[in-house]
Enzyme design. Structure first.
Site, PDB file in Angstrom:
ATOM      1  N   ASP A  88       0.820  -1.212   0.000  1.00  0.00           N
ATOM      2  CA  ASP A  88       0.000   0.000   0.000  1.00  0.00           C
ATOM      3  C   ASP A  88       0.854   1.264   0.000  1.00  0.00           C
ATOM      4  OD1 ASP A  88       0.956  -0.416   2.578  1.00  0.00           O
ATOM      5  OD2 ASP A  88      -1.009  -0.643   3.505  1.00  0.00           O
ATOM      6  N   HIS A 114      -7.204  -5.003  10.169  1.00  0.00           N
ATOM      7  CA  HIS A 114      -6.938  -4.644   8.776  1.00  0.00           C
ATOM      8  C   HIS A 114      -5.604  -5.200   8.287  1.00  0.00           C
ATOM      9  CE1 HIS A 114      -5.087  -0.520  10.013  1.00  0.00           C
ATOM     10  NE2 HIS A 114      -4.111  -1.190   9.421  1.00  0.00           N
TER      11      HIS A 114
HETATM   12  C1  GLP Z   1      -0.721   0.386   8.793  1.00  0.00           C
HETATM   13  C2  GLP Z   1      -0.330  -0.360   7.501  1.00  0.00           C
HETATM   14  C3  GLP Z   1      -0.494  -1.861   7.652  1.00  0.00           C
HETATM   15  C4  GLP Z   1       0.153  -2.304   8.946  1.00  0.00           C
HETATM   16  C5  GLP Z   1      -0.601  -1.730  10.117  1.00  0.00           C
HETATM   17  C6  GLP Z   1      -0.026  -2.129  11.479  1.00  0.00           C
HETATM   18  O1  GLP Z   1      -1.997   0.946   8.745  1.00  0.00           O
HETATM   19  N1  GLP Z   1      -1.042   0.064   6.334  1.00  0.00           N
HETATM   20  O2  GLP Z   1       0.082  -2.507   6.531  1.00  0.00           O
HETATM   21  O3  GLP Z   1       0.144  -3.712   9.044  1.00  0.00           O
HETATM   22  O4  GLP Z   1      -0.597  -0.311  10.020  1.00  0.00           O
HETATM   23  O5  GLP Z   1       1.093  -1.368  11.784  1.00  0.00           O
HETATM   24  P1  GLP Z   1       2.109  -1.659  12.936  1.00  0.00           P
HETATM   25  O6  GLP Z   1       2.968  -2.783  12.458  1.00  0.00           O
HETATM   26  O7  GLP Z   1       2.887  -0.385  13.083  1.00  0.00           O
HETATM   27  O8  GLP Z   1       1.316  -2.013  14.146  1.00  0.00           O
END
Ligand code: GLP
Length: 247
Positions: free
Chosen positions: A67, A138
């Site tokens: 993304d 998500h």
């Molecule tokens: C963001 C990204 C995701 C990611 C998620 C969790 O929104 N678009 O791809 O998995 O956050 O992030 P983190 O690993 O910092 O908890």
């Protein structure tokens, strides 16, 4: 689903990196699906070390990222292109012309998303897709309610994601409100998926993702239907909820 648990974040990162390294050793021209967020940073550090020591080479690797924020170009320090360059690509022997991230500076969203699906098809699809997990389940930027058959599309970020990501921007007003993301259908067409989940704050959601109903309300629950998923977590995230499934 195969489940591996490291004692700590560092150990989980090592396990995840070794799974990606094995993929590269088995197929040196693999297509890797890559992710951003804080979770995979330790994994990328390990991969950089393995590359520097000569254990693995990225020379023939292609990568496609999940993304990108709409409206940020690759030089913005919060763009996912910038994240990938600084956490991985700048430090390994990868050919950057074979690293793909959705084009955040393309204002025409239909074009940006169609182009990205074509790119993924033209490289032959993803061999191994690395995924982090959002607090609401998500994956990529596929928020609850996203259809399971979705392809790359433009999304309006939810308040909870905007809040979670605001820590990385000067102010919450600077967080982009839209992003381009691979769809859930796009993610599901990867040959294998490596889901990396660490930290106590993810304990409830990863339990729901793996042991709850498969529902569009919890986007990552769709992975229960994927034939080849590896879950790597740390003790804080997996707790005792996966005791029976551990490798
Ligand atoms: C963001 C990204 C995701 C990611 C998620 C969790 O929104 N678009 O791809 O998995 O956050 O992030 P983190 O690993 O910092 O908890």
């Amino acid at each position: 689903m195969k489940v591996f648990c490291g004692e700590t974040y560092e150990e989980a990162s090592k396990i995840a990196a070794s799974i990606i390294a094995d993929q590269i050793k088995n197929k040196d021209n693999s297509v890797l699906g890559l992710a951003t967020g804080s979770t995979p940073i330790g994994t990328y550090k390990n991969l950089v070390e393995m590359n520097k020591s000569g254990e693995i080479s990225f020379k023939n690797i292609t990568s496609v990222n999940l993304d990108e924020y709409q409206g940020l170009d690759g030089s913005h320090d919060q763009s996912y292109r910038y994240f990938m360059n600084t956490n991985l690509f700048d430090h390994v022997d990868i050919d950057k012309s074979k690293t793909f991230v959705p084009n955040g500076s393309e204002a025409d969203d239909v074009k940006a998303c169609d182009d990205y699906e074509k790119t993924i098809a033209s490289v032959g699809g993803v061999d191994l897709q690395l995924l982090g997990l959002g607090h609401n389940g998500h994956i990529g930027f596929n928020e609850p309610g996203t259809p399971f058959d979705s392809k790359t599309h433009k999304v309006a970020l939810t308040e909870s994601t905007i809040n979670a990501n605001s820590r990385l921007f000067a102010s919450i007003d600077d967080v982009p409100r839209f992003a381009y993301t691979m769809g859930i259908g796009t993610i599901m067409s990867a040959k294998a998926v490596l889901l990396l989940v660490t930290g106590e704050d993810k304990r409830d959601i990863i339990d729901k993702v793996c042991h709850g109903p498969v529902t569009e309300d919890v986007p990552a629950s769709v992975l229960q239907n994927h034939p080849n998923v590896i879950l790597v977590g740390d003790k804080a995230a997996l707790g005792d909820n996966f005791a029976a499934e551990l490798r």
